[in-house]
Design a protein around this motif. Structure first.
Motif, PDB file in Angstrom:
ATOM      1  N   ASP A   9      54.801 -16.936  -9.906  1.00  0.00           N
ATOM      2  CA  ASP A   9      54.509 -16.576  -8.385  1.00  0.00           C
ATOM      3  C   ASP A   9      55.307 -15.463  -8.055  1.00  0.00           C
ATOM      4  O   ASP A   9      55.038 -14.756  -7.177  1.00  0.00           O
ATOM      5  N   ARG A  25      55.766 -21.635 -13.489  1.00  0.00           N
ATOM      6  CA  ARG A  25      54.837 -21.352 -12.414  1.00  0.00           C
ATOM      7  C   ARG A  25      55.809 -20.887 -11.427  1.00  0.00           C
ATOM      8  O   ARG A  25      55.386 -19.909 -10.629  1.00  0.00           O
ATOM      9  N   PHE A  36      48.272 -13.970   1.076  1.00  0.00           N
ATOM     10  CA  PHE A  36      48.544 -14.305  -0.179  1.00  0.00           C
ATOM     11  C   PHE A  36      47.370 -14.695  -1.026  1.00  0.00           C
ATOM     12  O   PHE A  36      47.394 -14.500  -2.379  1.00  0.00           O
ATOM     13  N   PRO A  87      54.250 -24.210  -4.525  1.00  0.00           N
ATOM     14  CA  PRO A  87      53.588 -22.896  -4.782  1.00  0.00           C
ATOM     15  C   PRO A  87      53.726 -22.095  -3.541  1.00  0.00           C
ATOM     16  O   PRO A  87      53.561 -22.315  -2.352  1.00  0.00           O
ATOM     17  N   ALA A  88      53.943 -20.828  -3.966  1.00  0.00           N
ATOM     18  CA  ALA A  88      54.039 -19.771  -2.955  1.00  0.00           C
ATOM     19  C   ALA A  88      52.868 -19.358  -2.216  1.00  0.00           C
ATOM     20  O   ALA A  88      52.981 -18.929  -1.138  1.00  0.00           O
ATOM     21  N   LEU A  89      51.701 -19.680  -2.605  1.00  0.00           N
ATOM     22  CA  LEU A  89      50.202 -19.585  -2.024  1.00  0.00           C
ATOM     23  C   LEU A  89      50.271 -20.319  -0.774  1.00  0.00           C
ATOM     24  O   LEU A  89      49.688 -19.654   0.378  1.00  0.00           O
ATOM     25  N   TYR A 122      58.822 -27.117  -8.279  1.00  0.00           N
ATOM     26  CA  TYR A 122      57.953 -26.130  -8.238  1.00  0.00           C
ATOM     27  C   TYR A 122      57.271 -26.408  -6.633  1.00  0.00           C
ATOM     28  O   TYR A 122      56.468 -27.449  -6.485  1.00  0.00           O
ATOM     29  N   GLN A 167      53.803 -12.141  -9.263  1.00  0.00           N
ATOM     30  CA  GLN A 167      52.548 -11.946  -8.659  1.00  0.00           C
ATOM     31  C   GLN A 167      52.343 -11.658  -7.312  1.00  0.00           C
ATOM     32  O   GLN A 167      51.830 -10.740  -6.631  1.00  0.00           O
ATOM     33  N   LEU A 168      52.982 -12.502  -6.368  1.00  0.00           N
ATOM     34  CA  LEU A 168      53.067 -12.612  -5.024  1.00  0.00           C
ATOM     35  C   LEU A 168      54.339 -12.045  -4.488  1.00  0.00           C
ATOM     36  O   LEU A 168      54.425 -11.967  -3.519  1.00  0.00           O
ATOM     37  N   ALA A 196      58.730 -16.635  -4.508  1.00  0.00           N
ATOM     38  CA  ALA A 196      58.901 -17.820  -5.370  1.00  0.00           C
ATOM     39  C   ALA A 196      59.739 -18.812  -4.741  1.00  0.00           C
ATOM     40  O   ALA A 196      60.617 -18.511  -4.217  1.00  0.00           O
ATOM     41  N   ALA A 252      46.610 -13.423  -4.718  1.00  0.00           N
ATOM     42  CA  ALA A 252      46.219 -14.206  -5.981  1.00  0.00           C
ATOM     43  C   ALA A 252      44.933 -13.886  -6.526  1.00  0.00           C
ATOM     44  O   ALA A 252      44.696 -14.165  -7.884  1.00  0.00           O
TER      45      ALA A 252
END
Length: 367
Positions: A111, A107, A66, A137-139, A135, A114-115, A118, A70
């Protein structure tokens, strides 16, 4: 009586290390080799085949790193603009609630686009009911081996902690190869985006360098002495940075026609090739995002233009944004509350599109 001279054999000096005579060598055989396709760790179309969904006993690793996805967020202005357009259209219709703030939704949307993944976290109040959909973060989120358990992982060697079961809502873009994580829809255009970035970086280095080995300056004029050659060399050395793209005048009286020759090594400018690469990669990115070019500021190349922007935006909203919003509305079913809501969209002709995709036509009278 004369003296007779005795004939002696001439003396031969013994060979030294500096005068060693090498034995004759056999003729060298011709060597033929070919360059194959360029191999890369990240820039391969088959990148997903090199990663498997494996677990370490606590969580599953994603099929793609990921953090690499990103980093590709800013690889191309067309890619970034296409995602920003979708996010902005949803933000314009988003209705903030007591559970989900506007910042958390933005946010969450970035996510997801882009990724391909979410997450929202259920934050309970003292009574155990939903106080906030925060929220996550999916990262850094990883799906746990246990059902409905997710982990927050801060890097390969960083801290990690597990969320309680059922605390995380996971929205994903479906992948046909596995069902643990999602993959973004635009992934098929990753090669084109990276190619556009590499072409731009090459052109920047080309212009910033100024003095590049694009030719061989061959001076064979016998009338040119060493001083003349040094002056030419000095002038060529000054033609870089702010002094690049300057003309050079050389005058050698009674010189020959071919005394000075400029022999190019390669066509390092490649203006037509650069424009072609940028245009093709742009079209690939827009096709992967299914984004009309006029909505992200692309200038039309024909005299007719792209047509009416309002009609294009209405069609884009109905065919692309509504399906994304309907996927996001699943959080209401997961949390059992109206956490997320969108306003009705008013088309340029007066029609109204609700958040579930229902289109209400306005009654029009003939002119």
């Amino acid at each position: 009586m004369g003296m007779k001279l005795k004939k002696t054999a001439p003396t031969v000096a013994e060979p030294t290390a500096l005068a060693t005579i090498d034995p004759p060598r056999a003729p060298a055989e011709a060597t033929v080799f070919a360059f194959g396709d360029p191999e890369s760790v990240l820039d391969r179309r088959e990148i997903a085949q090199y990663f498997e969904i494996w677990h370490n006993g606590q969580w599953y690793e994603p099929p793609l790193p990921f953090h690499r996805l990103a980093q590709s967020f800013n690889m191309s202005p067309y890619h970034r603009s296409a995602i920003a357009l979708k996010v902005n259209l949803m933000i314009a219709q988003h209705v903030p609630s007591r559970w989900l703030s506007a910042d958390a939704f933005e946010r969450f949307a970035i996510d997801f686009l882009q990724l391909g993944n979410a997450y929202l976290e259920w934050i309970p109040n003292l009574a155990g009911r939903l106080a906030q959909a925060a929220y996550a973060p999916a990262l850094h989120l990883r799906a746990g081996v246990e059902a409905d358990v997710y982990w927050f992982v801060n890097g390969p060697m960083g801290d990690a902690h597990a969320f309680d079961a059922g605390r995380i809502f996971h929205l994903m873009q479906p992948d046909v190869a596995q069902e643990v994580y999602g993959l973004p829809e635009w992934l098929s255009a990753l090669q084109s985006g990276l190619l556009s970035e590499n072409a731009t970086l090459f052109r920047r280095r080309y212009y910033l360098n100024g003095a590049h080995a694009g030719f061989v300056f061959y001076l064979s004029e016998p009338l040119a002495d060493t001083a003349t050659a040094e002056k030419i060399s000095e002038k060529l050395g000054q033609a870089k940075g702010v002094g690049n793209f300057k003309n050079l005048f050389v005058h050698i009286p009674k010189g020959k026609k071919d005394g000075i020759q400029i022999m190019p090594i390669a066509d390092v400018t490649a203006k037509d090739e650069f424009s072609s690469v940028k245009n093709i990669s742009r079209d690939d990115m827009l096709a992967a995002h299914r984004t009309p070019p006029q909505l992200i500021g692309i200038i039309p190349q024909n005299n007719g233009g792209f047509g009416k922007v309002g009609e294009t935006r209405d069609g884009y909203y109905e065919t692309e944004i509504i399906p994304i919003m309907r996927r996001m509305l699943r959080v209401n079913d997961a949390f059992g509350l109206p956490v997320l809501a969108f306003r009705d969209y008013a088309c340029s002709n007066g029609d109204v599109i609700s958040q579930d995709g229902t289109k209400t036509l306005v009654q029009r009278t003939g002119g």
